[in-house]
Design an enzyme around this catalytic site. Structure first.
Site, PDB file in Angstrom:
ATOM      1  N   ASP A  12       7.020 -17.355 -48.711  1.00  0.00           N
ATOM      2  CA  ASP A  12       7.805 -18.334 -48.326  1.00  0.00           C
ATOM      3  C   ASP A  12       6.804 -19.369 -47.905  1.00  0.00           C
ATOM      4  O   ASP A  12       5.623 -19.056 -47.540  1.00  0.00           O
ATOM      5  CB  ASP A  12       8.950 -17.998 -47.314  1.00  0.00           C
ATOM      6  CG  ASP A  12       9.546 -19.034 -46.376  1.00  0.00           C
ATOM      7  OD1 ASP A  12      10.144 -19.812 -47.255  1.00  0.00           O
ATOM      8  OD2 ASP A  12       9.735 -19.124 -45.489  1.00  0.00           O
ATOM      9  N   ASP A  14       7.635 -22.375 -44.895  1.00  0.00           N
ATOM     10  CA  ASP A  14       7.636 -22.727 -43.583  1.00  0.00           C
ATOM     11  C   ASP A  14       7.798 -21.517 -42.751  1.00  0.00           C
ATOM     12  O   ASP A  14       8.743 -20.459 -42.957  1.00  0.00           O
ATOM     13  CB  ASP A  14       8.576 -23.639 -43.254  1.00  0.00           C
ATOM     14  CG  ASP A  14       8.633 -25.185 -43.863  1.00  0.00           C
ATOM     15  OD1 ASP A  14       8.343 -25.931 -43.153  1.00  0.00           O
ATOM     16  OD2 ASP A  14       8.810 -25.091 -45.106  1.00  0.00           O
ATOM     17  N   ASP A 171      10.100 -15.092 -43.348  1.00  0.00           N
ATOM     18  CA  ASP A 171      10.301 -14.945 -41.872  1.00  0.00           C
ATOM     19  C   ASP A 171      11.866 -14.812 -41.842  1.00  0.00           C
ATOM     20  O   ASP A 171      12.159 -14.876 -40.637  1.00  0.00           O
ATOM     21  CB  ASP A 171       9.663 -15.855 -41.231  1.00  0.00           C
ATOM     22  CG  ASP A 171      10.070 -17.248 -41.526  1.00  0.00           C
ATOM     23  OD1 ASP A 171      10.331 -17.748 -42.958  1.00  0.00           O
ATOM     24  OD2 ASP A 171      10.290 -18.083 -40.679  1.00  0.00           O
TER      25      ASP A 171
END
Length: 225
Positions: A12, A14, A171
């Protein structure tokens, strides 16, 4: 040859590769200032991040006095336009990332990205940070018209990187559920834009620093490779 049982490590963007909270906070604060609202400190905005710009703005407006659909519709383009012009003022790689990327490349693995961030932001951001040539594929949230946790973008990331055994780092629940839906193992990063305990994501493994990534992959026991 490598002892790592994977061909591709997907990330991922960000909250996983890059801490973009400073630039996202600046964009949020710029947008809400048009309604006369005071700015948030960066730390206060981090919990708003992780599920897209609209949700981030909704959370910020809710925390600063509430909103209606018309206000949200007016502010969102303001936020996005400001952010597009200020992508990499404060955004930086997380500690240990660059070293981990180099080690993975030296071990013969390909690196890839699947993000829910739109391509209009993703591609320029990677270029401005100086990482655009390090990834075999980059799939954005609008590349296919569907986003994580739909598995299609992760499948596309893998295909564009040449195919092979893949593990995915993220996250948020969109990342971990997306990997699960795509049938590949996942690693959650505890330093990202979490909105609860990292254990709630139910990833196959967790890292707290990128220094842990290569040893974890070399000794992978977290799930099927």
């Amino acid at each position: 040859m490598t002892s790592i049982p994977f061909d591709i490590v997907g990330f991922d963007l960000d909250g996983t590769l890059l801490d973009t909270s400073g630039d996202l906070a600046a964009a949020v604060n710029y947008a809400i200032a048009t309604d006369g609202r005071p700015p948030f400190p960066v730390d206060a905005i981090r919990p708003f991040v992780g599920k897209g710009a609209k949700v981030m703005l909704e959370r910020a407006l809710t925390a600063s006095g509430g909103y209606d659909d018309d206000l949200l519709a007016r502010m969102l383009p303001i936020l996005l336009d400001y952010y597009e012009q200020n992508l990499a003022i404060h955004s930086i790689p997380y500690p240990g990332l660059l070293e981990a990327m180099t080690a993975l490349e030296q071990a013969g693995l390909k690196l890839a990205i699947c993000t829910n961030k739109a391509e209009r932001f993703t591609i320029p951001l990677l270029h401005q940070i100086g990482l655009s040539d390090r990834f075999a594929s980059v799939v954005g949230g609008d590349t296919l018209g569907v986003a994580k946790p739909d598995p299609a973008p992760i499948h596309e990331m893998i295909a564009r990187a040449g195919g092979g055994r893949t593990i995915f780092l993220g996250d948020t629940i969109n990342d971990i559920a997306g990997a699960r839906n795509a049938g590949i193992p996942s690693i959650a990063v505890s330093f990202g834009f979490l909105d609860g305990p990292v254990e709630q994501l139910k990833a196959d493994a967790v890292i707290h620093h990128f220094d842990e990534l290569l040893p974890l992959l070399k000794n992978w026991l977290g799930g099927p490779a």
